[in-house]
Scaffold this motif. Sequence first.
Motif, PDB file in Angstrom:
ATOM      1  N   ALA A   6      11.150  -0.877   8.669  1.00 20.61           N
ATOM      2  CA  ALA A   6      10.065  -1.134   7.719  1.00 20.61           C
ATOM      3  C   ALA A   6      10.631  -1.110   6.306  1.00 20.61           C
ATOM      4  N   VAL A   7      10.209  -2.075   5.493  1.00 20.76           N
ATOM      5  CA  VAL A   7      10.695  -2.206   4.117  1.00 20.76           C
ATOM      6  C   VAL A   7       9.505  -2.155   3.173  1.00 20.76           C
ATOM      7  N   LYS A   8       9.635  -1.354   2.116  1.00 22.28           N
ATOM      8  CA  LYS A   8       8.551  -1.206   1.149  1.00 22.28           C
ATOM      9  C   LYS A   8       8.976  -1.733  -0.211  1.00 22.28           C
ATOM     10  N   ARG A   9       8.042  -2.367  -0.897  1.00 18.81           N
ATOM     11  CA  ARG A   9       8.266  -2.912  -2.240  1.00 18.81           C
ATOM     12  C   ARG A   9       7.767  -1.890  -3.254  1.00 18.81           C
ATOM     13  N   VAL A  10       8.645  -1.465  -4.138  1.00 17.46           N
ATOM     14  CA  VAL A  10       8.290  -0.454  -5.138  1.00 17.46           C
ATOM     15  C   VAL A  10       8.814  -0.879  -6.511  1.00 17.46           C
ATOM     16  N   VAL A  11       8.378  -0.158  -7.534  1.00 14.66           N
ATOM     17  CA  VAL A  11       8.891  -0.397  -8.889  1.00 14.66           C
ATOM     18  C   VAL A  11      10.359  -0.007  -8.907  1.00 14.66           C
ATOM     19  N   ASP A  12      11.194  -0.833  -9.533  1.00 15.06           N
ATOM     20  CA  ASP A  12      12.627  -0.566  -9.602  1.00 15.06           C
ATOM     21  C   ASP A  12      12.875   0.806 -10.228  1.00 15.06           C
ATOM     22  N   TYR A  13      13.850   1.524  -9.691  1.00 14.97           N
ATOM     23  CA  TYR A  13      14.085   2.895 -10.144  1.00 14.97           C
ATOM     24  C   TYR A  13      14.641   2.957 -11.568  1.00 14.97           C
ATOM     25  N   ASN A  14      15.140   1.865 -12.118  1.00 17.98           N
ATOM     26  CA  ASN A  14      15.654   1.843 -13.492  1.00 17.98           C
ATOM     27  C   ASN A  14      14.559   1.602 -14.535  1.00 17.98           C
ATOM     28  N   VAL A  15      13.361   1.238 -14.095  1.00 22.88           N
ATOM     29  CA  VAL A  15      12.277   0.893 -14.997  1.00 22.88           C
ATOM     30  C   VAL A  15      11.450   2.132 -15.310  1.00 22.88           C
ATOM     31  N   LYS A  16      11.122   2.298 -16.580  1.00 20.73           N
ATOM     32  CA  LYS A  16      10.249   3.402 -16.967  1.00 20.73           C
ATOM     33  C   LYS A  16       8.803   2.979 -16.707  1.00 20.73           C
ATOM     34  N   VAL A  17       8.082   3.758 -15.923  1.00 22.14           N
ATOM     35  CA  VAL A  17       6.717   3.435 -15.527  1.00 22.14           C
ATOM     36  C   VAL A  17       5.771   3.754 -16.685  1.00 22.14           C
ATOM     37  N   ALA A  29       2.205  -5.026 -14.973  1.00 21.68           N
ATOM     38  CA  ALA A  29       2.429  -6.340 -15.578  1.00 21.68           C
ATOM     39  C   ALA A  29       3.869  -6.422 -16.087  1.00 21.68           C
ATOM     40  N   ASN A  30       4.582  -7.465 -15.676  1.00 21.85           N
ATOM     41  CA  ASN A  30       5.967  -7.720 -16.100  1.00 21.85           C
ATOM     42  C   ASN A  30       6.914  -6.572 -15.763  1.00 21.85           C
ATOM     43  N   VAL A  31       6.715  -5.926 -14.616  1.00 24.91           N
ATOM     44  CA  VAL A  31       7.577  -4.838 -14.172  1.00 24.91           C
ATOM     45  C   VAL A  31       8.444  -5.341 -13.021  1.00 24.91           C
ATOM     46  N   LYS A  32       9.721  -5.037 -13.070  1.00 24.59           N
ATOM     47  CA  LYS A  32      10.643  -5.459 -12.018  1.00 24.59           C
ATOM     48  C   LYS A  32      10.398  -4.617 -10.763  1.00 24.59           C
ATOM     49  N   MET A  33      10.264  -5.299  -9.637  1.00 27.99           N
ATOM     50  CA  MET A  33      10.051  -4.630  -8.356  1.00 27.99           C
ATOM     51  C   MET A  33      11.336  -4.734  -7.536  1.00 27.99           C
ATOM     52  N   ALA A  34      11.537  -3.766  -6.645  1.00 25.80           N
ATOM     53  CA  ALA A  34      12.739  -3.745  -5.820  1.00 25.80           C
ATOM     54  C   ALA A  34      12.412  -3.123  -4.470  1.00 25.80           C
ATOM     55  N   MET A  35      13.397  -3.172  -3.580  1.00 18.74           N
ATOM     56  CA  MET A  35      13.247  -2.520  -2.285  1.00 18.74           C
ATOM     57  C   MET A  35      13.399  -1.014  -2.480  1.00 18.74           C
ATOM     58  N   ASN A  36      12.583  -0.254  -1.781  1.00 23.59           N
ATOM     59  CA  ASN A  36      12.697   1.200  -1.813  1.00 23.59           C
ATOM     60  C   ASN A  36      14.132   1.582  -1.422  1.00 23.59           C
ATOM     61  N   PRO A  37      14.804   2.427  -2.220  1.00 26.41           N
ATOM     62  CA  PRO A  37      16.191   2.775  -1.908  1.00 26.41           C
ATOM     63  C   PRO A  37      16.378   3.371  -0.511  1.00 26.41           C
ATOM     64  N   ALA A  73       6.381  -9.847  -1.725  1.00 26.74           N
ATOM     65  CA  ALA A  73       7.287  -8.951  -1.003  1.00 26.74           C
ATOM     66  C   ALA A  73       8.386  -9.728  -0.275  1.00 26.74           C
ATOM     67  N   GLN A  74       8.297 -11.054  -0.297  1.00 26.42           N
ATOM     68  CA  GLN A  74       9.343 -11.877   0.308  1.00 26.42           C
ATOM     69  C   GLN A  74      10.696 -11.637  -0.356  1.00 26.42           C
ATOM     70  N   GLU A  75      10.686 -11.283  -1.637  1.00 24.77           N
ATOM     71  CA  GLU A  75      11.935 -11.008  -2.352  1.00 24.77           C
ATOM     72  C   GLU A  75      12.686  -9.851  -1.692  1.00 24.77           C
ATOM     73  N   GLN A  76      11.961  -8.800  -1.341  1.00 21.83           N
ATOM     74  CA  GLN A  76      12.591  -7.641  -0.720  1.00 21.83           C
ATOM     75  C   GLN A  76      13.042  -7.964   0.697  1.00 21.83           C
ATOM     76  N   LEU A  77      12.290  -8.804   1.397  1.00 23.40           N
ATOM     77  CA  LEU A  77      12.708  -9.213   2.733  1.00 23.40           C
ATOM     78  C   LEU A  77      13.977 -10.059   2.666  1.00 23.40           C
ATOM     79  N   ARG A  78      14.084 -10.890   1.662  1.00 22.75           N
ATOM     80  CA  ARG A  78      15.307 -11.691   1.492  1.00 22.75           C
ATOM     81  C   ARG A  78      16.501 -10.796   1.183  1.00 22.75           C
TER      82      ARG A  78
END
Length: 90
Positions: A6-17, A29-37, A73-78
């Motif tokens: 299972a893969v989850k899409r979350v806010v990138d860990y380098n981005v300040k929330v 809005a305009n926040v980079k998303m990434a795969m959960n580490p 979430a296709q980005e994280q699947l790719r």
Amino acid sequence: MKILVAVKRVVDYNVKVRVKADSSGVDLANVKMAMNPFCEIAVEEAVRLKELSIQEGRVATEIVVVSVGPSTAQEQLRTALALGADRAIL
């Protein structure tokens, strides 16, 4: 045997929330998303298990990654496919 990860899409860990002005939630809005580490680690471990099973003649034949969410979430699947997964399901 298939390995399901299972893969989850979350806010990138380098981005300040940032919190919304009305304090009703997180401003996405305009926040980079990434795969959960931790999901990324799971995909890497599944790839290792598959490679070991091929060398030792075991039966792990396919890695399937799954994500439940919006079409973005296709980005994280790719990303998971690039890490070595065989198939992805959204």
